[in-house]
Structures are given as C-alpha cells and as structure tokens.
Design a protein around this motif. Structure first.
Motif, PDB file in Angstrom:
ATOM      1  N   GLN A  11     -10.398  16.330 -41.353  1.00  0.00           N
ATOM      2  CA  GLN A  11     -11.628  16.716 -40.804  1.00  0.00           C
ATOM      3  C   GLN A  11     -11.872  17.109 -39.481  1.00  0.00           C
ATOM      4  O   GLN A  11     -12.861  17.614 -39.117  1.00  0.00           O
ATOM      5  CB  GLN A  11     -12.486  15.201 -40.917  1.00  0.00           C
ATOM      6  CG  GLN A  11     -13.191  14.868 -42.283  1.00  0.00           C
ATOM      7  CD  GLN A  11     -13.991  13.760 -42.288  1.00  0.00           C
ATOM      8  OE1 GLN A  11     -13.653  12.900 -41.537  1.00  0.00           O
ATOM      9  NE2 GLN A  11     -14.441  13.455 -43.425  1.00  0.00           N
ATOM     10  N   ARG A  12     -10.915  16.515 -38.483  1.00  0.00           N
ATOM     11  CA  ARG A  12     -11.128  16.818 -37.233  1.00  0.00           C
ATOM     12  C   ARG A  12      -9.955  18.214 -36.953  1.00  0.00           C
ATOM     13  O   ARG A  12     -10.458  18.337 -35.639  1.00  0.00           O
ATOM     14  CB  ARG A  12     -10.340  15.615 -36.286  1.00  0.00           C
ATOM     15  CG  ARG A  12     -11.239  14.446 -36.513  1.00  0.00           C
ATOM     16  CD  ARG A  12     -12.639  14.691 -36.076  1.00  0.00           C
ATOM     17  NE  ARG A  12     -12.429  14.778 -34.550  1.00  0.00           N
ATOM     18  CZ  ARG A  12     -13.348  15.680 -33.978  1.00  0.00           C
ATOM     19  NH1 ARG A  12     -14.709  15.997 -34.497  1.00  0.00           N
ATOM     20  NH2 ARG A  12     -13.405  15.998 -32.756  1.00  0.00           N
ATOM     21  N   ILE A  16     -10.859  20.427 -33.209  1.00  0.00           N
ATOM     22  CA  ILE A  16      -9.820  20.213 -32.394  1.00  0.00           C
ATOM     23  C   ILE A  16      -9.191  21.580 -31.855  1.00  0.00           C
ATOM     24  O   ILE A  16      -8.754  21.941 -30.687  1.00  0.00           O
ATOM     25  CB  ILE A  16      -8.783  19.003 -32.657  1.00  0.00           C
ATOM     26  CG1 ILE A  16      -9.607  17.760 -32.360  1.00  0.00           C
ATOM     27  CG2 ILE A  16      -7.670  19.305 -31.708  1.00  0.00           C
ATOM     28  CD1 ILE A  16      -8.658  16.687 -33.085  1.00  0.00           C
ATOM     29  N   THR A  71      -2.892  14.583 -30.803  1.00  0.00           N
ATOM     30  CA  THR A  71      -4.153  13.953 -31.457  1.00  0.00           C
ATOM     31  C   THR A  71      -3.823  14.286 -32.976  1.00  0.00           C
ATOM     32  O   THR A  71      -4.447  13.625 -34.018  1.00  0.00           O
ATOM     33  CB  THR A  71      -5.157  14.600 -31.191  1.00  0.00           C
ATOM     34  OG1 THR A  71      -5.454  14.585 -29.671  1.00  0.00           O
ATOM     35  CG2 THR A  71      -6.507  14.556 -31.885  1.00  0.00           C
TER      36      THR A  71
END
Length: 125
Positions: A11-12, A16, A71
């Motif tokens: 999802q990120r 990002i 991340t």
C-alpha cells in the motif's frame, strides 16, 4: 503478521516512490551544478552559489534514497521477523526433542479489500 507486513508495504510503495523520485529529480540540477537562465535561454554549469548548494543537495538526495530503502525493505522485514523466528524456533525445538510438528493453518488476511457481500447500502424505503 507476515501478510500484514506485505500488505502495508504494497500500500505504501507508490506514495513513497512518487515523493522520493520527484524530490530527487527536482534536486538533480543542483547536484550537477546546473544553472538555468530562462531569460537568456542558457544553461551553464558551476558558479559561486554551487559551492554552498551542491553538498546540501547531494546529502538530501542520498539521504532520501537510503531512507526509502529502509522504509520499503527493512521495515517490512522487521515486521515479519518475529513470526518467522517463532516458527524457526518451534522447528528447532521439535527437531531437538524428536517430535513432529502439526502443520499450521495459514490465516486469511483481511486486506481491507472490497467485498460485495459486505457492502453497506442504504435501506430501501
């Protein structure tokens, strides 16, 4: 827990990468000491201000690249590590004690996807 880590990373990844790539691309002219003069239509390299801005832009670009890797790769690995280590520990204990392990049934992850049978619709009058 592994499925949640994968779903969170999936999802990120787009936001990002979009924010990181646009910021890095915006700072690349500064990193390469490029000066654009729109009035004269000229592009030159170097200059007095480049001595101050090039190290700053380079630090930001490499910092963004490194933090993006942290991340997107390291954080999901750390989120999934306890479950993996727990299974590894159980296998090692079973191997040392000579027992056999019962296969675990994987849980179905709730990824928050659209399910038509659960769709909330206004009541008909």
């Amino acid at each position: 827990s592994e499925d949640a880590a994968i779903a969170a990373a999936a999802q990120r990844i787009r936001p990002i990468l979009l924010t990181t790539l646009t910021t890095i691309c915006g700072l690349l002219p500064m990193v390469f000491m490029m000066n654009v003069n729109f009035r004269e239509g000229a592009i030159s390299f170097g200059g007095v201000t480049a001595e101050w801005w090039v190290p700053l832009a380079t630090a930001v670009v490499f910092g963004l690249g490194f933090s993006t890797m942290l991340t997107l790769i390291v954080t999901p690995v750390w989120l999934a590590a306890p479950a993996k280590l727990g299974r590894w520990r159980r296998r090692m204990i079973a191997r040392l004690t000579g027992r056999t392990l019962e296969p675990e049934m994987p849980e179905e992850p709730d990824l928050g996807l659209f399910e038509p049978e659960r769709d909330i619709r206004p009541a008909a009058e």
